[in-house]
Scaffold this motif. Sequence first.
Motif, PDB file in Angstrom:
ATOM      1  N   HIS A  61       0.862  -1.197   0.000  1.00  0.00           N
ATOM      2  CA  HIS A  61       0.000   0.000   0.000  1.00  0.00           C
ATOM      3  C   HIS A  61       0.891   1.237   0.000  1.00  0.00           C
ATOM      4  CE1 HIS A  61      -3.228   2.830   0.864  1.00  0.00           C
ATOM      5  NE2 HIS A  61      -2.491   3.323   1.856  1.00  0.00           N
ATOM      6  N   HIS A  63       1.471   5.504  -1.898  1.00  0.00           N
ATOM      7  CA  HIS A  63       0.983   6.619  -2.711  1.00  0.00           C
ATOM      8  C   HIS A  63       2.205   7.228  -3.382  1.00  0.00           C
ATOM      9  CE1 HIS A  63      -2.825   6.472  -0.439  1.00  0.00           C
ATOM     10  NE2 HIS A  63      -2.075   6.316   0.618  1.00  0.00           N
ATOM     11  N   HIS A 218      -8.690   2.804   2.259  1.00  0.00           N
ATOM     12  CA  HIS A 218      -8.237   2.975   3.655  1.00  0.00           C
ATOM     13  C   HIS A 218      -9.379   2.583   4.589  1.00  0.00           C
ATOM     14  CE1 HIS A 218      -5.739   5.978   1.423  1.00  0.00           C
ATOM     15  NE2 HIS A 218      -4.807   5.450   2.168  1.00  0.00           N
ATOM     16  N   HIS A 255      -4.398  -0.128   6.763  1.00  0.00           N
ATOM     17  CA  HIS A 255      -4.328   0.331   8.164  1.00  0.00           C
ATOM     18  C   HIS A 255      -5.109  -0.538   9.158  1.00  0.00           C
ATOM     19  CE1 HIS A 255      -2.052   3.903   7.072  1.00  0.00           C
ATOM     20  NE2 HIS A 255      -2.849   3.982   6.028  1.00  0.00           N
ATOM     21  N   ASP A 303       2.647   3.391   2.730  1.00  0.00           N
ATOM     22  CA  ASP A 303       1.695   4.506   2.755  1.00  0.00           C
ATOM     23  C   ASP A 303       2.327   5.843   2.363  1.00  0.00           C
ATOM     24  OD1 ASP A 303      -0.903   5.452   3.078  1.00  0.00           O
ATOM     25  OD2 ASP A 303      -0.612   5.975   5.184  1.00  0.00           O
TER      26      ASP A 303
HETATM   27 ZN   LIG Z   1      -2.722   5.365   2.325  1.00  0.00          ZN
END
Ligand SMILES: [Zn+2]
Length: 432
Positions: A61, A63, A218, A255, A303
Motif C-alpha cells: 500500500h 501513494h 483505507h 491500516h 503509505d
Molecule cells: Zn494510504
Amino acid sequence: MNFFLRNARIINLDPPKIDEADIRIIDGIITERGKNLRPKKVDEVVNLSGNYILPGFVNSHTHLYSALSRGMSSPKNAPRNFIEILQKVWWKLDEALDEESIYFSALVGAIEAVKFGTTTLVDHHASPNHIRGSLDLIKNGLSKVGLRGVLCYETTDRGGMKKRDLGLEENERFVTENANNPFFRGTIGGHASFTLCNDSLRKMGELASMYDCGVHVHVAEDKADTLDSMENYNTDIIGRLDDLGVLRKKSIFAHGVHLHQKQLAKVENAGAWMVHNPRSNMNNAVGYAPLNWYGTHSALGTDGFPADMFDEAKFGYFRNAESGHRAEFSRLPMMLNNGQKLASEFFGRPLGTIAKNSPADLVVLEYHSSTPINYQNILGHFLFGMNSAMVQHVMVNGNWIVWNRQLIGIDEEAVMEKAKKVAAKLWKKMKS
Ligand SMILES: [Zn+2]
C-alpha cells in the motif's frame, strides 16, 4: 536472455529457510533451481560470490504521488489531528498534481523503490484535477524503470459526484485495459468509508465484482473513520463495507488501526487483505494496530514513505515490541512475504518465490555477517543485520534493473535534476 546464477544463498522469509542453489532463468522465468546445476552454452553465467538472494519485495500500500513531497514545508498552522493532516497537506498536494508531476512522482518513487529491492508497487493514486489517464502516467513512470504495479484511482465524494464518477471510470478503464498485462493490474480504488456515501461504495463493489479485482481502500486508519460509520450509517465500518459489496476477495484494506478482533477475522474470512503501515501510523499518531490480532492474510505497506521494506519491517517490529500487543517474532517477515502472495493473486502467477516456473523477480544482497546464519536465525539477521543499502543487484522479469547499485538504462542524475524542478513548481502551485 538466459541467465545462470551460481554460488548464491537463497533466503525465504516465510517459512524461514536458507539454502545454496544455482538458478537458471530463461525468458524471465526461473526454469531450474538446484544444487550443482551445469550452465548451458547459451547461458550468461553470473557468479554471485556467496551473496544472498531474496524474492523482490512488494510494497502492498503506497501513494507514489507523495514522492515529490520530501522536504516540502509544513502548513503554517500545524494540523491538530488526522483529518487536518489530510486537509492541510495531502489534499492540497493531490489537488496541485498535473500530468508532469504525476509522471515524475511515479518515476522518482519507482527509482527509489527498486534500489531498495522493491519490485512491485501496490499504488493508491489521487489527483482530483487530472483524473482521466492519471493511472497511465503512473504506469509509464513504473515502466520506464521496469517495475510491476497494481494501480487504482482514489474514488471519493470529496470533489462532488462528477469527479467521483470520473474516478470510477478511470479505475474501470485501467482494470479492463490491463487485464492480461504481465506488469500491471488494476483494482478499484476508494479513499475511505468516511468520504464515500453508500451509493459510491456500492458502485465500487459492483465494479470489483464485475472484474474480480477487489477494492483498495483505507479502513479505520483513524478513529474518525469508524465513528463516522456508526454515527451516520448506524453500522460498524466492516459491516458497512460488507453490506455494500466492498469487503470481498482481493480487496485491500489499508491500516485497520481501529478494528477489533472480530472485524479483523471477518476481513480475513472474506479473503480480503489487511495492510499494516507502521511508519505512517506512527507519523500521523493515529494509534497502534495490534499485530497479534491480525490474521495470516495481512501484508506490509509504506503509505507514501519510500518503498524501503527493510525499514518498514524493522519499524513495525520495534513498534510492536514496544506495544502491549506483542506478536510472534516471525510476524513482520511473514507480512512482508505476504505482499508477494497478494501480488500473485492479482497477476495469477507465483511472484515472490525463487522456484521453478516463477517469474524471476529477485534481489541480490551483499551481506557480510559476523555470526553464523541458518534457517533458525535468518529472521534475526533480516530484522537486525540486513538493510536496503546492501541491495547490490535487482532483477525483474528476468532483466537486471539494478546492477552494482546502478540503474540500468536510466540517467538517474538527469531524472533527479528534472524532478527537483517539477517538485518546486508543484509546491508553488500548492501555495497559490
Ligand atoms: Zn494510504
